[in-house]
Design a protein around this motif. Sequence first.
Motif, PDB file in Angstrom:
ATOM      1  N   GLU A 113       0.831  -1.195   0.000  1.00  0.00           N
ATOM      2  CA  GLU A 113       0.000   0.000   0.000  1.00  0.00           C
ATOM      3  C   GLU A 113       0.873   1.256   0.000  1.00  0.00           C
ATOM      4  O   GLU A 113       0.558   2.266  -0.642  1.00  0.00           O
ATOM      5  N   GLY A 114       1.994   1.185   0.720  1.00  0.00           N
ATOM      6  CA  GLY A 114       2.934   2.303   0.738  1.00  0.00           C
ATOM      7  C   GLY A 114       3.555   2.552  -0.618  1.00  0.00           C
ATOM      8  O   GLY A 114       3.785   3.704  -1.013  1.00  0.00           O
ATOM      9  N   LEU A 115       3.845   1.477  -1.345  1.00  0.00           N
ATOM     10  CA  LEU A 115       4.384   1.633  -2.694  1.00  0.00           C
ATOM     11  C   LEU A 115       3.388   2.341  -3.608  1.00  0.00           C
ATOM     12  O   LEU A 115       3.759   3.217  -4.403  1.00  0.00           O
ATOM     13  N   ARG A 116       2.119   1.979  -3.493  1.00  0.00           N
ATOM     14  CA  ARG A 116       1.095   2.630  -4.310  1.00  0.00           C
ATOM     15  C   ARG A 116       0.991   4.119  -3.963  1.00  0.00           C
ATOM     16  O   ARG A 116       0.849   4.966  -4.850  1.00  0.00           O
ATOM     17  N   GLU A 117       1.064   4.417  -2.663  1.00  0.00           N
ATOM     18  CA  GLU A 117       0.987   5.815  -2.249  1.00  0.00           C
ATOM     19  C   GLU A 117       2.226   6.582  -2.700  1.00  0.00           C
ATOM     20  O   GLU A 117       2.117   7.742  -3.138  1.00  0.00           O
ATOM     21  N   ALA A 118       3.394   5.965  -2.630  1.00  0.00           N
ATOM     22  CA  ALA A 118       4.620   6.619  -3.103  1.00  0.00           C
ATOM     23  C   ALA A 118       4.531   6.912  -4.594  1.00  0.00           C
ATOM     24  O   ALA A 118       4.970   7.976  -5.061  1.00  0.00           O
ATOM     25  N   ASP A 119       3.953   5.982  -5.350  1.00  0.00           N
ATOM     26  CA  ASP A 119       3.772   6.203  -6.785  1.00  0.00           C
ATOM     27  C   ASP A 119       2.814   7.365  -7.032  1.00  0.00           C
ATOM     28  O   ASP A 119       3.020   8.172  -7.952  1.00  0.00           O
ATOM     29  N   ARG A 120       1.752   7.439  -6.234  1.00  0.00           N
ATOM     30  CA  ARG A 120       0.789   8.541  -6.393  1.00  0.00           C
ATOM     31  C   ARG A 120       1.463   9.879  -6.111  1.00  0.00           C
ATOM     32  O   ARG A 120       1.278  10.855  -6.857  1.00  0.00           O
ATOM     33  N   ILE A 121       2.256   9.926  -5.049  1.00  0.00           N
ATOM     34  CA  ILE A 121       2.948  11.164  -4.683  1.00  0.00           C
ATOM     35  C   ILE A 121       3.900  11.584  -5.797  1.00  0.00           C
ATOM     36  O   ILE A 121       3.960  12.752  -6.191  1.00  0.00           O
ATOM     37  N   THR A 122       4.658  10.624  -6.323  1.00  0.00           N
ATOM     38  CA  THR A 122       5.616  10.919  -7.384  1.00  0.00           C
ATOM     39  C   THR A 122       4.902  11.453  -8.616  1.00  0.00           C
ATOM     40  O   THR A 122       5.354  12.426  -9.244  1.00  0.00           O
ATOM     41  N   ALA A 123       3.782  10.832  -8.982  1.00  0.00           N
ATOM     42  CA  ALA A 123       3.024  11.287 -10.143  1.00  0.00           C
ATOM     43  C   ALA A 123       2.450  12.678  -9.913  1.00  0.00           C
ATOM     44  O   ALA A 123       2.473  13.534 -10.807  1.00  0.00           O
ATOM     45  N   GLU A 124       1.951  12.933  -8.714  1.00  0.00           N
ATOM     46  CA  GLU A 124       1.357  14.233  -8.410  1.00  0.00           C
ATOM     47  C   GLU A 124       2.419  15.330  -8.410  1.00  0.00           C
ATOM     48  O   GLU A 124       2.183  16.449  -8.857  1.00  0.00           O
ATOM     49  N   ARG A 125       3.608  14.998  -7.906  1.00  0.00           N
ATOM     50  CA  ARG A 125       4.703  15.977  -7.929  1.00  0.00           C
ATOM     51  C   ARG A 125       5.074  16.367  -9.354  1.00  0.00           C
ATOM     52  O   ARG A 125       5.537  17.478  -9.606  1.00  0.00           O
ATOM     53  N   SER A 126       4.894  15.444 -10.289  1.00  0.00           N
ATOM     54  CA  SER A 126       5.244  15.701 -11.689  1.00  0.00           C
ATOM     55  C   SER A 126       4.134  16.417 -12.445  1.00  0.00           C
ATOM     56  O   SER A 126       4.323  16.791 -13.605  1.00  0.00           O
ATOM     57  N   ASN A 127       2.992  16.592 -11.794  1.00  0.00           N
ATOM     58  CA  ASN A 127       1.850  17.260 -12.426  1.00  0.00           C
ATOM     59  C   ASN A 127       2.023  18.773 -12.275  1.00  0.00           C
ATOM     60  O   ASN A 127       1.862  19.336 -11.199  1.00  0.00           O
ATOM     61  N   HIS A 128       2.379  19.439 -13.377  1.00  0.00           N
ATOM     62  CA  HIS A 128       2.667  20.866 -13.316  1.00  0.00           C
ATOM     63  C   HIS A 128       1.448  21.673 -12.866  1.00  0.00           C
ATOM     64  O   HIS A 128       1.576  22.655 -12.133  1.00  0.00           O
ATOM     65  N   GLY A 129       0.268  21.258 -13.321  1.00  0.00           N
ATOM     66  CA  GLY A 129      -0.940  21.968 -12.915  1.00  0.00           C
ATOM     67  C   GLY A 129      -1.186  21.871 -11.421  1.00  0.00           C
ATOM     68  O   GLY A 129      -1.579  22.849 -10.779  1.00  0.00           O
ATOM     69  N   ALA A 130      -0.957  20.686 -10.857  1.00  0.00           N
ATOM     70  CA  ALA A 130      -1.162  20.498  -9.418  1.00  0.00           C
ATOM     71  C   ALA A 130      -0.168  21.336  -8.615  1.00  0.00           C
ATOM     72  O   ALA A 130      -0.519  21.933  -7.591  1.00  0.00           O
ATOM     73  N   ARG A 131       1.090  21.385  -9.064  1.00  0.00           N
ATOM     74  CA  ARG A 131       2.104  22.196  -8.380  1.00  0.00           C
ATOM     75  C   ARG A 131       1.726  23.675  -8.435  1.00  0.00           C
ATOM     76  O   ARG A 131       1.853  24.410  -7.442  1.00  0.00           O
ATOM     77  N   LEU A 132       1.264  24.116  -9.602  1.00  0.00           N
ATOM     78  CA  LEU A 132       0.893  25.526  -9.750  1.00  0.00           C
ATOM     79  C   LEU A 132      -0.313  25.859  -8.885  1.00  0.00           C
ATOM     80  O   LEU A 132      -0.348  26.906  -8.223  1.00  0.00           O
ATOM     81  N   ASN A 133      -1.310  24.995  -8.873  1.00  0.00           N
ATOM     82  CA  ASN A 133      -2.479  25.206  -8.013  1.00  0.00           C
ATOM     83  C   ASN A 133      -2.080  25.346  -6.560  1.00  0.00           C
ATOM     84  O   ASN A 133      -2.577  26.213  -5.833  1.00  0.00           O
ATOM     85  N   HIS A 134      -1.184  24.454  -6.117  1.00  0.00           N
ATOM     86  CA  HIS A 134      -0.738  24.479  -4.724  1.00  0.00           C
ATOM     87  C   HIS A 134      -0.019  25.787  -4.417  1.00  0.00           C
ATOM     88  O   HIS A 134      -0.258  26.411  -3.373  1.00  0.00           O
ATOM     89  N   ALA A 135       0.862  26.207  -5.327  1.00  0.00           N
ATOM     90  CA  ALA A 135       1.602  27.455  -5.115  1.00  0.00           C
ATOM     91  C   ALA A 135       0.657  28.653  -5.044  1.00  0.00           C
ATOM     92  O   ALA A 135       0.806  29.530  -4.183  1.00  0.00           O
ATOM     93  N   VAL A 136      -0.332  28.683  -5.931  1.00  0.00           N
ATOM     94  CA  VAL A 136      -1.305  29.781  -5.954  1.00  0.00           C
ATOM     95  C   VAL A 136      -2.086  29.827  -4.641  1.00  0.00           C
ATOM     96  O   VAL A 136      -2.230  30.893  -4.018  1.00  0.00           O
ATOM     97  N   ASP A 137      -2.586  28.682  -4.203  1.00  0.00           N
ATOM     98  CA  ASP A 137      -3.376  28.631  -2.965  1.00  0.00           C
ATOM     99  C   ASP A 137      -2.535  29.012  -1.750  1.00  0.00           C
ATOM    100  O   ASP A 137      -2.999  29.733  -0.853  1.00  0.00           O
ATOM    101  N   GLN A 138      -1.295  28.525  -1.709  1.00  0.00           N
ATOM    102  CA  GLN A 138      -0.438  28.811  -0.567  1.00  0.00           C
ATOM    103  C   GLN A 138      -0.007  30.277  -0.526  1.00  0.00           C
ATOM    104  O   GLN A 138       0.116  30.860   0.560  1.00  0.00           O
ATOM    105  N   LEU A 139       0.234  30.881  -1.674  1.00  0.00           N
ATOM    106  CA  LEU A 139       0.581  32.304  -1.684  1.00  0.00           C
ATOM    107  C   LEU A 139      -0.539  33.144  -1.082  1.00  0.00           C
ATOM    108  O   LEU A 139      -0.295  34.036  -0.265  1.00  0.00           O
ATOM    109  N   VAL A 140      -1.766  32.847  -1.482  1.00  0.00           N
ATOM    110  CA  VAL A 140      -2.903  33.595  -0.943  1.00  0.00           C
ATOM    111  C   VAL A 140      -3.066  33.328   0.547  1.00  0.00           C
ATOM    112  O   VAL A 140      -3.253  34.256   1.345  1.00  0.00           O
ATOM    113  N   ALA A 141      -2.965  32.063   0.955  1.00  0.00           N
ATOM    114  CA  ALA A 141      -3.150  31.708   2.368  1.00  0.00           C
ATOM    115  C   ALA A 141      -2.087  32.347   3.250  1.00  0.00           C
ATOM    116  O   ALA A 141      -2.391  32.895   4.327  1.00  0.00           O
ATOM    117  N   GLN A 142      -0.832  32.292   2.813  1.00  0.00           N
ATOM    118  CA  GLN A 142       0.244  32.831   3.636  1.00  0.00           C
ATOM    119  C   GLN A 142       0.231  34.355   3.669  1.00  0.00           C
ATOM    120  O   GLN A 142       0.510  34.975   4.705  1.00  0.00           O
TER     121      GLN A 142
END
Length: 284
Positions: free
Chosen positions: A70-99
Motif C-alpha cells: 500500500e505504501g508503494l502505491r501511495e509513493a507512486d501517487r505522490i511521485t506522479a502528483e509531484r510531476s503534475n505541473h498543474g497540481a504544483r501551480l495550483n498548490h503554489a497559488v493557494d499557498q501564496l494567498v493563504a500565507q
Amino acid sequence: MTTEDLAYAVLTWLSDRTQRDTYESVDLTEFAENDLHVEQIEEATRLLEKRGHVSVLETLGWIGASITFEGLREADRITAERSNHGARLNHAVDQLVAQAFAAPDGAVNLQAFVATTLFLGEHLDIPVVLRAARYLRDHGLAVLTPADGQPQTLTLTSVGEDCAMSGTKVRKYVSDQNTPAAGPTFTQIVHGGTAAQGYNVTQNIGVQPDQLADLVRQLRGLAQAVPEQEREGFIEDIEVLEDTSQAPQVRSRAGQRIMTMLTGAPGVQAVVETLGQVIGTLGG
C-alpha cells in the motif's frame, strides 16, 4: 517541515532506498539529515504506519521501517502528483494567498516562500512560484513589488482578501468571478442550413468535451517529440488549454503557443486543425 510533509518525504525516500523491496528494513537514522532530528522522523514514520504505508521495527534501541505494498502505491501517487505541473501551480497559488492573508500586512516575501513552502514533501521551485505570483497579479488578486528587476514581495489586493475569506480554492474563485451573470437567452435554431432567431432554446457551438479530451490526449502523446528544453512549457500549455476554469483568453493563448510549436511537424495536420477549432471557439 510539518509531520505531514515529512511523512511524504520519508515514504518516497523509503521506496527508492529499498528499491521497492517490501522485505527490506531500513535504519531511519539514514534519513536524519538537514537538521532533521530522529524524533521527527520517527513521528512521521508512525503516521505512515497508522496509514498502513510502512511497518516499523524496533530492537535494542534500533528503529527501522519497511515499506508495504500500500505504501508503494501511495509513493507512486505522490511521485506522479509531484510531476503534475498543474497540481504544483495550483498548490503554489493557494499557498501564496493563504500565507499572505495570514500575514499582518497581507504580504509574503517570495524568497522566504520558496525556502519554506513544500508540495507533498518537496520544495517548490522558483519558476513555479513566480508563475503563480504572476497568475494572481494578472487576475487582480495581488500586486508584486520588484527588487533588482525581479518580483520580491506579493501583496494581496482587496479582491485577493475576498478570495482568501471566501474559503474556496483560488482558481475556483477566479472562475466564479469570471462566470457571466444570467441574462436574456438568444438562440439560433438551424433548419436545413437556415438560421432562425428565437428565445428559450440554446444552440451549443464549439468543440464538445469529448473532442477536447481526445485532443488533449493526442497533444500529450506528441510531447516527447518536442525539444527537451521546450517540453515543460508545452505540457503546461496543454494543461491550461484543458482547464475550462481558466479564462478563454488565457486558454486561447496557450493553444496558440502549442500550435506554433507544432508548425511544420510531420503527421500532425489533423491535430492542428482540431486545435485551430478550439482556439476559434475561445475567441483566439
